[in-house]
Scaffold this motif. Sequence first.
Motif, PDB file in Angstrom:
ATOM      1  N   ALA A 204       1.066  -1.393   0.295  1.00  0.00           N
ATOM      2  CA  ALA A 204       0.096   0.221   0.568  1.00  0.00           C
ATOM      3  C   ALA A 204       1.050   1.513  -0.441  1.00  0.00           C
ATOM      4  CB  ALA A 204      -1.247   0.258   1.462  1.00  0.00           C
ATOM      5  N   ASP A 205       2.199   1.485   1.047  1.00  0.00           N
ATOM      6  CA  ASP A 205       3.220   1.996   0.410  1.00  0.00           C
ATOM      7  C   ASP A 205       4.956   1.951   0.205  1.00  0.00           C
ATOM      8  OD1 ASP A 205       4.288   4.558   1.598  1.00  0.00           O
ATOM      9  OD2 ASP A 205       3.471   4.519   3.394  1.00  0.00           O
ATOM     10  N   LYS A 207       6.823   2.964   1.052  1.00  0.00           N
ATOM     11  CA  LYS A 207       7.891   3.678   2.337  1.00  0.00           C
ATOM     12  C   LYS A 207       7.373   2.553   2.889  1.00  0.00           C
ATOM     13  CE  LYS A 207       7.147   8.406   1.700  1.00  0.00           C
ATOM     14  NZ  LYS A 207       6.702   9.578   2.820  1.00  0.00           N
ATOM     15  N   ASP A 208       7.102   1.261   3.493  1.00  0.00           N
ATOM     16  CA  ASP A 208       6.369   0.795   4.498  1.00  0.00           C
ATOM     17  C   ASP A 208       7.951  -1.222   3.541  1.00  0.00           C
ATOM     18  OD1 ASP A 208       4.831   1.449   5.271  1.00  0.00           O
ATOM     19  OD2 ASP A 208       3.250   0.428   4.375  1.00  0.00           O
TER      20      ASP A 208
END
Length: 357
Positions: A204-205, A207-208
Amino acid sequence: MLSLAARLAVPAAALLFLLAAPAWATNFTCASPGTTCRSAIGYAVPNATTYAGLAARFNATTTLAELLGANGLPANTSPSAPVAANATVRVPFRCRCGSDGVARSDGGPVYVVQPQDGLDHIARDIFGAFVTFQEIATANDIKDVNVIYPGQKLRIPLPCTCDPVDGATVMHFAYSVAKGEETSGIAARFGVNERTLLTLNKIADPKDLKQGQILDVPLPVCHSSISNTSADYNLLVPNGSYALTAGDCMRCSCSANNYEQLDCSAVHRSGCPAVPSCDGGLKLGQTTNGTGCETKICAYSGYSNTTSSLSIHTALVTANQTACDQKGGAARTEFAGSMWRMSVISFHMVLILICFL
C-alpha cells in the motif's frame, strides 16, 4: 538427534524471536492449478563458490547450462568459474502451480541436512530467506520443526507463479530487497511498472519496503511462436538471457533487432536433429521480402520427443507480431472513431433538414 536450539546454539529468547519472524517469503499464489513455467530467484551467494557449485546447490531444479543462460554467460564458461561472496545470481527453475492455489519450485532443490543444521539456518543462511522454515517443514511433512537429522533430504519449495500480469505473459522473478532500496528503483532496474509492482505485491505504501522482503517482479519476456502442443510451450525468456530447449538442441534469446521476438538458433552438437525449413524454402531465422506486417520470418515453433527420436519444428510467422497486433488494434480504434464521427455528422444533418422543413 539434535534440537533446533542446540544446532543453532542460540538462547531461548532469540529462538522465540526467530519463530515469530515475519514470513516475507510466503509462496506466491496461482490461479491455474497444474500449470508449469520457467521462473527464477535472485540469489545472493553467501560464500564464494563456483557456477558448478551453485548448480549443485540447486540440484533437481537447474542445470549448469540453464544457470549460465539465465545470467547471459557464454555457454563455454568454465564450471569452475568463480562466483564472489554476496554476488547476486539469477537462478532459474521449473515452477508448478499446485491444487491448493500455491505455486512452488517443481521437484526441488533437495538439500541434505548437515550436522549442526537447523531449519531456520537452512532457510535463511543457505537459501537466502526465499523460503521460511515453516514452509520447509510443511513441504517435507515435518511435525516438529525442532527435530531434523543429519543426512535427511529436504525439498526446498522456492516461491514462484505462472500467472499472467495485466493480461501479459511474464516471468515471475523472486527478488530480495537490499538495504535502502525503493520500489521505484527496483521497477526501473527490471523494466516493470512501479504501480504494477506495488499492486502485485500488495504494497500500500512504498515506504513500507523492508530489507530482506521478497518481491514478485514480473519480468517482460520475448514474444514466442512456440506451438501450444510443444513440450516447451511456456518457455519464458527475459531480455539479457537465453534458454536451451528441445533437448538442448535449440538456443533461444530475445532478438537483438526486435526485443519482443524470440530468436532461436540450432545448437550444433552430436545427437541433435536437422532443423527443417519453412514454406518457400526459408531457413530458420530468414525473413521474406515483404514490408511492415507483411514480412514473415521462419521461426522455431517447438519440438516433439518420442522414445525413438527428437523432432524440431518451424513455422512461417509474422516477423513482428506484437507490433502488428498493436497496429491492428489502433486501426480498429480509428475505424470505430470514424464511424462514431460519421454517425454524429449524420445526426446533425438530419436535425438541420428537419429545421429547414
